[in-house]
Design a protein around this motif. Structure first.
Motif, PDB file in Angstrom:
ATOM      1  N   VAL A 128      48.723  44.936  38.546  1.00  0.00           N
ATOM      2  CA  VAL A 128      49.807  44.611  39.470  1.00  0.00           C
ATOM      3  C   VAL A 128      51.146  45.015  38.854  1.00  0.00           C
ATOM      4  CG1 VAL A 128      50.958  42.802  40.783  1.00  0.00           C
ATOM      5  CG2 VAL A 128      48.477  42.731  40.480  1.00  0.00           C
ATOM      6  N   LEU A 129      51.828  45.956  39.508  1.00  0.00           N
ATOM      7  CA  LEU A 129      53.131  46.415  39.034  1.00  0.00           C
ATOM      8  C   LEU A 129      54.259  45.524  39.530  1.00  0.00           C
ATOM      9  CD1 LEU A 129      52.961  50.299  39.513  1.00  0.00           C
ATOM     10  CD2 LEU A 129      53.081  49.074  37.348  1.00  0.00           C
ATOM     11  N   GLU A 130      54.194  45.152  40.802  1.00  0.00           N
ATOM     12  CA  GLU A 130      55.229  44.315  41.395  1.00  0.00           C
ATOM     13  C   GLU A 130      54.584  43.327  42.342  1.00  0.00           C
ATOM     14  OE1 GLU A 130      58.361  44.200  40.688  1.00  0.00           O
ATOM     15  OE2 GLU A 130      58.518  45.978  39.425  1.00  0.00           O
ATOM     16  N   GLY A 131      55.102  42.098  42.370  1.00  0.00           N
ATOM     17  CA  GLY A 131      54.622  41.116  43.309  1.00  0.00           C
ATOM     18  C   GLY A 131      53.466  40.299  42.783  1.00  0.00           C
ATOM     19  N   SER A 132      52.751  39.697  43.715  1.00  0.00           N
ATOM     20  CA  SER A 132      51.631  38.814  43.386  1.00  0.00           C
ATOM     21  C   SER A 132      50.574  38.971  44.472  1.00  0.00           C
ATOM     22  CB  SER A 132      52.118  37.370  43.309  1.00  0.00           C
ATOM     23  OG  SER A 132      51.052  36.483  43.036  1.00  0.00           O
ATOM     24  N   LEU A 133      49.311  39.129  44.058  1.00  0.00           N
ATOM     25  CA  LEU A 133      48.221  39.387  44.999  1.00  0.00           C
ATOM     26  C   LEU A 133      47.170  38.289  44.923  1.00  0.00           C
ATOM     27  CD1 LEU A 133      47.532  43.177  44.241  1.00  0.00           C
ATOM     28  CD2 LEU A 133      49.094  42.227  45.963  1.00  0.00           C
ATOM     29  N   ASP A 134      46.615  37.959  46.071  1.00  0.00           N
ATOM     30  CA  ASP A 134      45.374  37.180  46.129  1.00  0.00           C
ATOM     31  C   ASP A 134      44.236  38.185  46.259  1.00  0.00           C
ATOM     32  OD1 ASP A 134      46.680  34.726  46.027  1.00  0.00           O
ATOM     33  OD2 ASP A 134      46.849  34.579  48.202  1.00  0.00           O
ATOM     34  N   VAL A 135      43.296  38.161  45.318  1.00  0.00           N
ATOM     35  CA  VAL A 135      42.237  39.164  45.287  1.00  0.00           C
ATOM     36  C   VAL A 135      40.880  38.476  45.187  1.00  0.00           C
ATOM     37  CG1 VAL A 135      43.796  40.760  44.077  1.00  0.00           C
ATOM     38  CG2 VAL A 135      42.135  39.420  42.773  1.00  0.00           C
ATOM     39  N   GLY A 136      39.826  39.234  45.477  1.00  0.00           N
ATOM     40  CA  GLY A 136      38.501  38.680  45.317  1.00  0.00           C
ATOM     41  C   GLY A 136      37.415  39.694  45.611  1.00  0.00           C
ATOM     42  N   GLY A 142      26.412  36.442  47.873  1.00  0.00           N
ATOM     43  CA  GLY A 142      27.351  35.822  48.791  1.00  0.00           C
ATOM     44  C   GLY A 142      28.380  34.925  48.162  1.00  0.00           C
ATOM     45  N   TYR A 143      28.564  34.995  46.835  1.00  0.00           N
ATOM     46  CA  TYR A 143      29.552  34.149  46.163  1.00  0.00           C
ATOM     47  C   TYR A 143      30.866  34.907  46.016  1.00  0.00           C
ATOM     48  CZ  TYR A 143      31.641  30.812  42.960  1.00  0.00           C
ATOM     49  OH  TYR A 143      32.483  29.898  42.382  1.00  0.00           O
ATOM     50  N   LEU A 144      31.973  34.254  46.370  1.00  0.00           N
ATOM     51  CA  LEU A 144      33.294  34.863  46.260  1.00  0.00           C
ATOM     52  C   LEU A 144      33.938  34.506  44.920  1.00  0.00           C
ATOM     53  CD1 LEU A 144      35.862  36.266  47.385  1.00  0.00           C
ATOM     54  CD2 LEU A 144      36.492  34.036  48.362  1.00  0.00           C
ATOM     55  N   TYR A 145      34.308  35.529  44.153  1.00  0.00           N
ATOM     56  CA  TYR A 145      35.115  35.359  42.954  1.00  0.00           C
ATOM     57  C   TYR A 145      36.534  35.784  43.308  1.00  0.00           C
ATOM     58  CZ  TYR A 145      30.934  34.796  40.065  1.00  0.00           C
ATOM     59  OH  TYR A 145      29.771  34.327  39.508  1.00  0.00           O
ATOM     60  N   GLY A 146      37.446  34.826  43.431  1.00  0.00           N
ATOM     61  CA  GLY A 146      38.803  35.154  43.827  1.00  0.00           C
ATOM     62  C   GLY A 146      39.830  34.375  43.045  1.00  0.00           C
ATOM     63  N   ARG A 147      41.035  34.944  42.953  1.00  0.00           N
ATOM     64  CA  ARG A 147      42.138  34.277  42.277  1.00  0.00           C
ATOM     65  C   ARG A 147      43.432  35.020  42.586  1.00  0.00           C
ATOM     66  NH1 ARG A 147      43.162  33.782  36.423  1.00  0.00           N
ATOM     67  NH2 ARG A 147      45.287  33.851  37.255  1.00  0.00           N
ATOM     68  N   THR A 148      44.532  34.469  42.135  1.00  0.00           N
ATOM     69  CA  THR A 148      45.833  35.113  42.254  1.00  0.00           C
ATOM     70  C   THR A 148      46.095  35.952  41.005  1.00  0.00           C
ATOM     71  OG1 THR A 148      46.710  33.334  43.638  1.00  0.00           O
ATOM     72  CG2 THR A 148      48.309  34.724  42.494  1.00  0.00           C
ATOM     73  N   VAL A 149      46.593  37.158  41.207  1.00  0.00           N
ATOM     74  CA  VAL A 149      46.927  38.074  40.110  1.00  0.00           C
ATOM     75  C   VAL A 149      48.409  38.416  40.221  1.00  0.00           C
ATOM     76  CG1 VAL A 149      46.355  40.235  38.953  1.00  0.00           C
ATOM     77  CG2 VAL A 149      44.591  39.011  40.237  1.00  0.00           C
ATOM     78  N   CYS A 150      49.164  38.113  39.198  1.00  0.00           N
ATOM     79  CA  CYS A 150      50.617  38.286  39.220  1.00  0.00           C
ATOM     80  C   CYS A 150      51.044  39.574  38.501  1.00  0.00           C
ATOM     81  CB  CYS A 150      51.296  37.081  38.577  1.00  0.00           C
ATOM     82  SG  CYS A 150      50.936  35.524  39.421  1.00  0.00           S
ATOM     83  N   LYS A 151      52.335  39.887  38.589  1.00  0.00           N
ATOM     84  CA  LYS A 151      52.898  41.076  37.953  1.00  0.00           C
ATOM     85  C   LYS A 151      52.502  41.142  36.481  1.00  0.00           C
ATOM     86  CE  LYS A 151      57.330  43.358  37.012  1.00  0.00           C
ATOM     87  NZ  LYS A 151      58.795  43.317  37.258  1.00  0.00           N
ATOM     88  N   GLY A 152      52.001  42.313  36.057  1.00  0.00           N
ATOM     89  CA  GLY A 152      51.608  42.510  34.667  1.00  0.00           C
ATOM     90  C   GLY A 152      50.184  42.102  34.363  1.00  0.00           C
ATOM     91  N   GLU A 153      49.451  41.557  35.355  1.00  0.00           N
ATOM     92  CA  GLU A 153      48.077  41.105  35.144  1.00  0.00           C
ATOM     93  C   GLU A 153      47.079  42.070  35.765  1.00  0.00           C
ATOM     94  OE1 GLU A 153      49.039  36.313  34.917  1.00  0.00           O
ATOM     95  OE2 GLU A 153      48.240  37.145  36.777  1.00  0.00           O
ATOM     96  N   ILE A 154      45.811  41.940  35.358  1.00  0.00           N
ATOM     97  CA  ILE A 154      44.775  42.841  35.841  1.00  0.00           C
ATOM     98  C   ILE A 154      43.590  42.045  36.380  1.00  0.00           C
ATOM     99  CG2 ILE A 154      45.408  44.695  34.246  1.00  0.00           C
ATOM    100  CD1 ILE A 154      43.057  43.936  32.497  1.00  0.00           C
ATOM    101  N   PHE A 155      42.783  42.728  37.184  1.00  0.00           N
ATOM    102  CA  PHE A 155      41.564  42.126  37.720  1.00  0.00           C
ATOM    103  C   PHE A 155      40.554  43.250  37.916  1.00  0.00           C
ATOM    104  CE2 PHE A 155      38.783  40.148  40.903  1.00  0.00           C
ATOM    105  CZ  PHE A 155      38.676  38.857  40.405  1.00  0.00           C
ATOM    106  N   VAL A 156      39.269  42.926  37.743  1.00  0.00           N
ATOM    107  CA  VAL A 156      38.202  43.922  37.829  1.00  0.00           C
ATOM    108  C   VAL A 156      37.315  43.639  39.038  1.00  0.00           C
ATOM    109  CG1 VAL A 156      36.155  44.875  36.704  1.00  0.00           C
ATOM    110  CG2 VAL A 156      38.185  44.328  35.349  1.00  0.00           C
ATOM    111  N   PHE A 157      36.987  44.717  39.784  1.00  0.00           N
ATOM    112  CA  PHE A 157      36.040  44.643  40.895  1.00  0.00           C
ATOM    113  C   PHE A 157      34.796  45.443  40.509  1.00  0.00           C
ATOM    114  CE2 PHE A 157      40.349  44.641  42.763  1.00  0.00           C
ATOM    115  CZ  PHE A 157      40.356  43.375  43.333  1.00  0.00           C
TER     116      PHE A 157
END
Length: 227
Positions: A128-136, A142-157
């Motif tokens: 995430v370069l700018e802002g804040s995302l809800d991702v999952g 059928g299980y959802l892995y989700g969280r909020t990812v803020c500026k400077g943070e990463i998440f893997v799909f």
């Protein structure tokens, strides 16, 4: 042949190492056997190819084959979902051919969504370069892995799993995605169900989604086919 429990310990250990090394080789694009293979778009005679593009002769490659500014400009988010994906893959950056990597820029309008989709050929890591995302992402169980990812943070799909991102703020957001494939492919869930050509039968979707056929037709009208 001796039963497996009678094989020498060293042989069993060697087999275990071989299997451990073999598994990752099946997960991404094939390894190349040369320094590079700049895609030669001009030599293509039709839409079919084995795996990737033909190569330019090395002496015909230039530094520009390995350069692109395609991610420098924001995409147009003035659309129904409020997001725009700009890809830098082998189709517009010829030097990526056979290298097994690519990137994308994702721009989000306030509260914009990158709708549920999959990448059949790649795992994705998003920064995430700018802002804040809800991702999952959703597992095959059928299980959802989700969280909020803020500026400077990463998440893997993980590769092939359905996933999404949503801008959770009132200001634009930007993210950069990286993939372990030169052409990860993207299949949008909504487009696959409601914009396929020929269309998925309405009665199939109505029963699968447990909704009225008229609702299915109304949704289909919003996803004109591109074929």
């Amino acid at each position: 042949m001796a039963p497996i429990n009678q094989l020498p310990a060293a042989l069993l250990a060697a087999c275990a190492v071989f299997l451990a090394l073999a598994a990752p080789l099946l997960a991404g694009n094939p390894d190349m056997l040369q320094d590079f293979c700049v895609a030669d778009y001009k030599s293509l005679k039709g839409p079919l190819r084995l795996n990737g593009f033909p190569c330019k002769r090395p002496e015909n490659a230039t530094a520009n084959d390995f350069f692109s500014n395609v991610l420098a400009k924001p995409g147009n988010t003035n659309n129904p979902v409020g997001s725009a994906v700009t890809a830098a893959n082998v189709e517009n950056l010829p030097g990526l051919n056979t290298l097994g990597v690519s990137m994308s820029r994702v721009d989000y309008a306030p509260w914009g969504v990158n709708p549920p989709h999959t990448h059949p050929r790649a795992t994705e890591i998003i920064f995430v370069l700018e802002g804040s995302l809800d991702v999952g992402f959703v597992t095959t169980g059928g299980y959802l892995y989700g969280r909020t990812v803020c500026k400077g943070e990463i998440f893997v799909f993980p590769r092939g799993l359905l996933h999404f991102q949503k801008n959770n703020g009132g200001a634009p957001a930007v993210a950069i995605s990286a993939f372990n494939s030169q052409l990860p492919g993207t299949q949008s869930l909504a487009v696959a169900l409601f914009g396929a050509s020929p269309p998925v039968p309405t009665d199939v979707l109505a029963r699968a989604l447990q909704i009225d056929g008229g609702v299915v037709e109304a949704i289909k009208s919003k996803f004109p086919t591109n074929y």
